[in-house]
Write a protein that holds these residues in place. Structure first.
Motif, mmCIF file in Angstrom:
data_model
loop_
_atom_site.group_PDB
_atom_site.id
_atom_site.type_symbol
_atom_site.label_atom_id
_atom_site.label_comp_id
_atom_site.label_asym_id
_atom_site.label_seq_id
_atom_site.Cartn_x
_atom_site.Cartn_y
_atom_site.Cartn_z
ATOM 1 N N GLN A 99 39.951 52.225 48.303
ATOM 2 C CA GLN A 99 41.385 52.467 48.427
ATOM 3 C C GLN A 99 41.961 52.980 47.115
ATOM 4 N N ALA A 100 41.531 52.392 46.018
ATOM 5 C CA ALA A 100 41.996 52.838 44.701
ATOM 6 C C ALA A 100 41.515 54.254 44.404
ATOM 7 N N MET A 113 37.211 43.912 38.389
ATOM 8 C CA MET A 113 37.228 42.871 37.376
ATOM 9 C C MET A 113 35.925 42.079 37.503
ATOM 10 N N SER A 114 35.552 41.369 36.417
ATOM 11 C CA SER A 114 34.326 40.579 36.471
ATOM 12 C C SER A 114 34.360 39.469 35.433
ATOM 13 N N GLY A 142 46.781 45.386 45.377
ATOM 14 C CA GLY A 142 47.180 46.771 45.136
ATOM 15 C C GLY A 142 47.511 47.082 43.696
ATOM 16 N N ASN A 143 47.109 46.227 42.778
ATOM 17 C CA ASN A 143 47.445 46.402 41.365
ATOM 18 C C ASN A 143 46.304 47.120 40.645
ATOM 19 N N VAL A 196 40.537 48.168 38.993
ATOM 20 C CA VAL A 196 41.105 47.637 40.235
ATOM 21 C C VAL A 196 41.268 46.126 40.069
ATOM 22 N N LYS A 197 42.484 45.718 39.779
ATOM 23 C CA LYS A 197 42.734 44.352 39.328
ATOM 24 C C LYS A 197 42.747 43.320 40.455
ATOM 25 N N ASP A 198 42.718 43.765 41.706
ATOM 26 C CA ASP A 198 42.662 42.816 42.816
ATOM 27 C C ASP A 198 41.247 42.649 43.372
ATOM 28 N N THR A 199 40.255 43.146 42.631
ATOM 29 C CA THR A 199 38.870 43.114 43.103
ATOM 30 C C THR A 199 37.974 42.454 42.060
#
Length: 240
Positions: A99-100, A113-114, A142-143, A196-199
């Motif tokens: 999506q991003a 993120m990790s 969605g951030n 992708v900050k929501d992942t």
């Protein structure tokens, strides 16, 4: 839309098995799985045959960039995802990265993120990896944040980008800074990179390189940092 997931691997079969199980249980989107084995001696090839997974079996350890390139040449997908063999993914991971990537034609590469990663993608681990994924999905839905580089443990990009900037640079073999190089080339070509900050993707961390010993890893890091600086005339550390 098909996504080709390419996993280079070198021994550490239990980690690869866990990674593949998590992909299969958490990825409803259309994907193909391609594993490139760098001469493992721990039963990896037998496992891949048993699981009917497409693979390339290299005669020896050619390193991460070369293995990725073998997989990229075989890939059929419109989207291409490079993934380490020591990760665990949770429901929603690929959909959010896609999506991003599709949010703008200017987006070239996306990454999650990790818990174990250099730079701005690092996030404190709270709970297990599925709980982390659920928490980020709720708190940061969605951030996205534009960044100068993304770490190669999990990179999603389009075939269009690869056709334009090429494969990974194998001068960085066996690994380190080939991802910095690829991100730099993407930005030079006018693409933007999104964190992708929501992942969240769990990363055990440098499973293959740990086999070589810390001193060897530090020498390799220094060597490849210089290779990057000599190639581009800039220090890659400034982008972290």
């Amino acid at each position: 839309m098909l996504t080709s997931i390419i996993i280079p691997t070198y021994n550490r079969l239990p980690l690869l098995q866990e990674a593949i199980y998590s992909i299969r249980s958490s990825t409803p989107e259309a994907y193909e799985l391609i594993v490139v084995d760098n001469g493992s001696t721990d039963g990896t090839i037998e496992f891949l045959r048993e699981q009917h997974i497409t693979f390339v079996g290299l005669p020896g350890n050619q390193g991460f960039p070369a293995a990725c390139n073998w997989g990229l040449r075989l890939a059929r997908g419109e989207q291409l995802l490079l993934l380490n063999n020591d990760v665990l993914v949770a429901p929603g991971w690929l959909g959010k990265l896609r999506q991003a990537l599709l949010s703008s034609k200017q987006i070239g590469i996306t990454g999650p993120m990790s818990n174990f990663v250099s730079g701005r993608q690092q996030i404190e681990m709270r709970g297990n990896y599925t709980e982390m994924a659920e928490r980020l999905g709720a708190e940061a839905a969605g951030n996205y944040e534009e960044v100068n580089r993304l770490v190669g443990f999990c990179l999603l990009f389009s075939r269009e980008l690869m056709d334009r900037i090429g494969l990974l640079d194998e001068r960085f073999s066996p690994g380190h800074y080939e991802d910095d190089d690829y991100c730099y080339r993407a930005r030079q070509a006018g693409y933007r990179l999104l964190m992708v900050k929501d992942t969240f993707v769990y990363h055990h961390g440098s499973a293959s390189f740990k086999q070589e010993g810390q001193d060897a890893v530090e020498r390799l890091l220094a060597r490849n940092r210089k290779l990057f600086s000599d190639k581009w005339g800039v220090d890659p550390q400034q982008f972290i």
